[in-house]
Design a protein around this motif. Structure first.
Motif: not given
Length: 333
Positions: A98-99, A95-96
């Protein structure tokens, strides 16, 4: 204790431990997770290693039992533990990453700023809407607070890397290739940035000053630089000398074309100097901007930053360089 002492020194404008944006905050927790897992695994291995020395009696086992124990350690410590650790890290870190991708936003398009790396300075471009001219500056990045910004990055010569530690990153800047990284700053402030890829002798002197402003102040900053330049009175000799010695490589908005002398065959593109008088530093962080700093830089730039692409000015007298410097200091929006 030594680790705590080292961490206590990790503060300031370029500290990854003092995060100021969502991407940096997510990376901060990934970093801590990796550190904690590494410490736990390392301490466990050392504890087992010490335990083997403290055992006074060795159990009597058959060769078959020894092979089974060895197989369990290979499967557990050599395969299962690394696989579980890597999968957990990917799940935690995905998720990091992707952000920081330039994904569509429900509220519309993100602000877009172009960053181009040169040996050894930063070119920052703010593309204008239809009918607006681009704003171009150097070694100073201004961005709005509290909203995502897409940085479209590339390099003009060698591989550089764009890195604002307190906001997250980093991303390599490859010549001939454009990539985008999305960053966001929580609140207004001033941050440091640095080229994070060794790019030549003056790699250390490739600093970027980052200012985060409220949206209204950011819009005003851009509007000032998009306004038509106001013709200046005086400094005629300085402008004429600039046109003869500097304008072939440097741009100043509104500078008269008839004063530009470009009889050299070269591919040097120096920083746009249209707002140099308002910048906080010179030479990508080498000198603070203050009265007389530009003239001093023009006289000593190859000593202050050896190897930079601006040729020495031995053929220009000191008075002329001081006149050019005094005029450039007045260039503000």
């Amino acid at each position: 204790m030594p680790l705590c002492g080292l961490l206590a020194g990790c503060a300031g404008e370029m500290s990854i431990l003092d995060h100021s944006g969502p991407a940096a905050r997510a990376q901060f927790w990934v970093w801590w997770a990796m550190l904690i897992v590494t410490v736990v695994v390392s301490l466990s291995v050392y504890a087992l290693w010490l335990y083997t020395f403290r055992r006074r009696e060795q159990p009597q086992r058959t060769p078959r039992e020894e092979r089974h124990i060895m197989l369990r350690w290979v499967l557990g410590g050599g395969i299962a533990l690394p696989v579980v650790s890597i999968v957990a890290l990917l799940v935690f870190a995905a998720p990091t990453g992707r952000s920081m991708l330039p994904l569509p936003l429900p509220e519309g398009e993100a602000e877009r700023i172009e960053v181009i790396g040169h040996q050894w300075w930063w070119e920052i471009r703010y593309p204008g809407e239809e009918g607006e001219r681009d704003v171009v500056t150097a070694n100073r990045l201004v961005m709005p607070a509290g909203e995502p910004v897409d940085f479209r990055i590339t390099s003009e010569d060698v591989i550089h890397a764009f890195w604002i530690p307190r906001l997250g990153g980093k991303r390599d800047m490859i010549p001939g290739r454009h990539s985008t990284i999305r960053l966001e700053a929580d609140v207004p402030g001033v941050f440091g940035a640095q080229c994070a890829e060794y790019c030549g002798a003056q790699h250390t002197h490739m600093l970027l000053h980052v200012e985060v402003l409220e949206r209204d102040a950011y819009d005003a900053w851009l509007a000032e630089r998009r306004s038509p330049p106001v013709p200046q009175e005086g400094f005629d000799q300085a402008r004429e000398a600039f046109g003869e010695h500097c304008a072939a490589c440097h741009t100043v908005a509104g500078f008269p074309d008839e004063l530009v002398v470009d009889d050299l065959e070269h591919d040097i593109r120096g920083p746009d100097l249209s707002d140099i008088g308002s910048r906080p530093t010179l030479g990508a962080g080498v000198l603070p901007m203050e009265e007389g700093a530009i003239a001093y830089w023009l006289q000593h730039h190859q000593t202050l930053k050896p190897g930079n692409r601006m040729p020495p000015h031995h053929h220009i007298d000191t008075e002329t360089l001081q006149d050019i410097g005094a005029w450039l200091e007045t260039l503000e929006p």
